[in-house]
Design an enzyme around this catalytic site. Structure first.
Site, mmCIF file in Angstrom:
data_model
loop_
_atom_site.group_PDB
_atom_site.id
_atom_site.type_symbol
_atom_site.label_atom_id
_atom_site.label_comp_id
_atom_site.label_asym_id
_atom_site.label_seq_id
_atom_site.Cartn_x
_atom_site.Cartn_y
_atom_site.Cartn_z
ATOM 1 N N SER A 186 -1.780 27.678 26.723
ATOM 2 C CA SER A 186 -1.258 26.769 27.609
ATOM 3 C C SER A 186 -2.440 25.818 28.134
ATOM 4 O O SER A 186 -3.434 25.895 28.665
ATOM 5 C CB SER A 186 -0.644 27.274 29.073
ATOM 6 N N HIS B 269 1.590 25.776 24.358
ATOM 7 C CA HIS B 269 2.483 26.137 25.277
ATOM 8 C C HIS B 269 2.379 24.878 26.161
ATOM 9 O O HIS B 269 1.263 24.673 26.626
ATOM 10 C CB HIS B 269 2.417 27.482 26.101
ATOM 11 N N ASP C 281 3.606 22.766 29.676
ATOM 12 C CA ASP C 281 3.968 23.178 30.951
ATOM 13 C C ASP C 281 4.451 22.095 31.697
ATOM 14 O O ASP C 281 3.623 21.146 32.168
ATOM 15 C CB ASP C 281 3.053 24.046 31.924
ATOM 16 N N MET D 64 6.559 20.119 34.622
ATOM 17 C CA MET D 64 6.755 20.473 36.052
ATOM 18 C C MET D 64 7.232 19.261 36.719
ATOM 19 O O MET D 64 6.662 18.122 36.544
ATOM 20 C CB MET D 64 5.553 21.028 36.870
ATOM 21 N N HIS E 125 7.991 24.494 28.015
ATOM 22 C CA HIS E 125 8.406 25.395 29.156
ATOM 23 C C HIS E 125 8.810 24.313 30.191
ATOM 24 O O HIS E 125 7.761 23.611 30.878
ATOM 25 C CB HIS E 125 7.324 26.112 29.533
ATOM 26 N N MET F 219 9.853 23.530 33.677
ATOM 27 C CA MET F 219 10.062 24.104 35.037
ATOM 28 C C MET F 219 10.499 22.711 35.747
ATOM 29 O O MET F 219 9.880 22.245 36.547
ATOM 30 C CB MET F 219 8.753 24.651 35.535
ATOM 31 N N MET G 71 8.520 35.512 33.635
ATOM 32 C CA MET G 71 7.452 34.992 34.133
ATOM 33 C C MET G 71 6.612 36.059 35.068
ATOM 34 O O MET G 71 7.329 36.919 35.961
ATOM 35 C CB MET G 71 8.018 33.917 35.176
ATOM 36 N N ASP H 27 4.356 34.982 30.403
ATOM 37 C CA ASP H 27 3.643 33.766 31.022
ATOM 38 C C ASP H 27 2.989 33.924 32.279
ATOM 39 O O ASP H 27 4.061 34.085 33.394
ATOM 40 C CB ASP H 27 4.595 32.633 30.934
HETATM 41 C C1 DX5 Z 1 2.409 28.678 35.303
HETATM 42 C C2 DX5 Z 1 2.655 28.087 33.999
HETATM 43 C C3 DX5 Z 1 1.987 28.832 32.865
HETATM 44 C C4 DX5 Z 1 0.321 28.669 33.279
HETATM 45 C C5 DX5 Z 1 -0.288 29.919 32.599
HETATM 46 O O1 DX5 Z 1 3.648 28.033 36.067
HETATM 47 O O2 DX5 Z 1 4.207 28.098 33.472
HETATM 48 O O3 DX5 Z 1 2.236 28.579 31.347
HETATM 49 O O4 DX5 Z 1 -0.217 27.668 32.547
HETATM 50 O O5 DX5 Z 1 -1.640 29.877 33.078
HETATM 51 P P1 DX5 Z 1 -2.399 31.372 33.360
HETATM 52 O O6 DX5 Z 1 -2.486 31.871 32.096
HETATM 53 O O7 DX5 Z 1 -3.761 30.729 33.783
HETATM 54 O O8 DX5 Z 1 -1.734 32.101 34.532
HETATM 55 ZN ZN ZN Z 2 4.571 27.938 31.074
#
Ligand code: DX5
Ligand code: ZN
Length: 223
Positions: free
Chosen positions: A11, A36, A38, A40, A69, A71, A140, A178
């Site tokens: 990620s 990956h 993310d 948000m 992903h 969110m 998660m 994750d």
């Molecule tokens: C958190 C994200 C993850 C995050 C993981 O909300 O969905 O994908 O980037 O990062 P680490 O591996 O540092 O927990």
């Molecule tokens: Zn993620």
């Protein structure tokens, strides 16, 4: 249990965004299986990252499959934009969808792989009715919103129970984990049946190079 190859999905959340192309190429050269991304929205989670524009730019500089992903609250509004931007899979949060089946169907119709994620407090039974329709479940193991958080220890037993339900209802479905995965716990989550492993701050950090970090994670996963 079917033996599945372990896929590492770095990620970019804690990568250096002023050199994003180099950071992504380093993960690719280091043997990443997926990338990956993310997304948000500041509503479903207390943080804001990026949208389809960045996914499109990333698509242009890597051949890695893009594991996006989402969110974001009510993701239906944006799924077509992310597919158009080049996402290979879209994972929505079960908690963010009022009509989860409709959302999953929509992503399927767009010809994209579809995943459903559940938060640490969401019970695995939430997945029972939707499981036959998805390609991947994401458990998660931190509360979504930030990289670099601590792995929630009860996630291992949750993964084991989730994998069992998947074996019953959709045996070819991937199980992704994750949040908070590092060289010390990656073998545990693999042992519990996770086969797609998101690694953020364990890959992009100041302690080591992306190549060394990826190699250490791969080795630890095979323990
Ligand atoms: C958190 C994200 C993850 C995050 C993981 O909300 O969905 O994908 O980037 O990062 P680490 O591996 O540092 O927990
Ligand atoms: Zn993620």
């Amino acid at each position: 249990m079917i033996k599945r190859p372990v896929k590492l999905a770095p990620s970019i959340l804690t990568a250096d965004f002023t050199h994003l192309a180099d950071e992504i190429r380093a993960a690719e050269a280091g043997g990443a299986d997926l990338l990956h991304l993310d997304v948000m929205d500041g509503i479903f989670v207390p943080n804001i990252t990026f949208g389809p524009l960045v996914v499109k730019a990333v698509r242009e500089i890597t051949r890695l499959p893009l594991d996006v992903h989402l969110m974001i609250h009510e993701p239906d509004r944006y799924v077509a934009d992310f597919v158009k931007a080049g996402a290979d899979s879209l994972t929505v949060q079960a908690e963010a969808c009022l009509h989860l089946h409709r959302t999953v169907q929509k992503i399927n119709e767009l010809g994209c792989r579809v995943g459903v994620a559940i938060n640490p407090a969401t019970e695995i039974e939430t997945m029972r009715e939707i499981l036959p329709f998805v390609d991947m479940v994401l458990v998660m193991s931190v509360n979504p919103g930030f990289g670099g958080q601590k792995f929630i220890e009860t996630s291992t037993s949750k993964l084991r129970r989730m994998r069992k339900l998947q074996d019953e209802l959709n045996p070819t479905c991937d199980l992704e984990v994750d949040g908070g995965i590092n060289v010390h716990n990656i073998d545990d989550v693999v042992g519990c049946g996770a086969n797609v492993i998101v690694v953020g701050s364990a890959v992009y950090n100041k302690q080591g190079t992306v190549a060394d970090n990826m190699a250490a994670l791969r080795k630890a996963a095979e323990r």
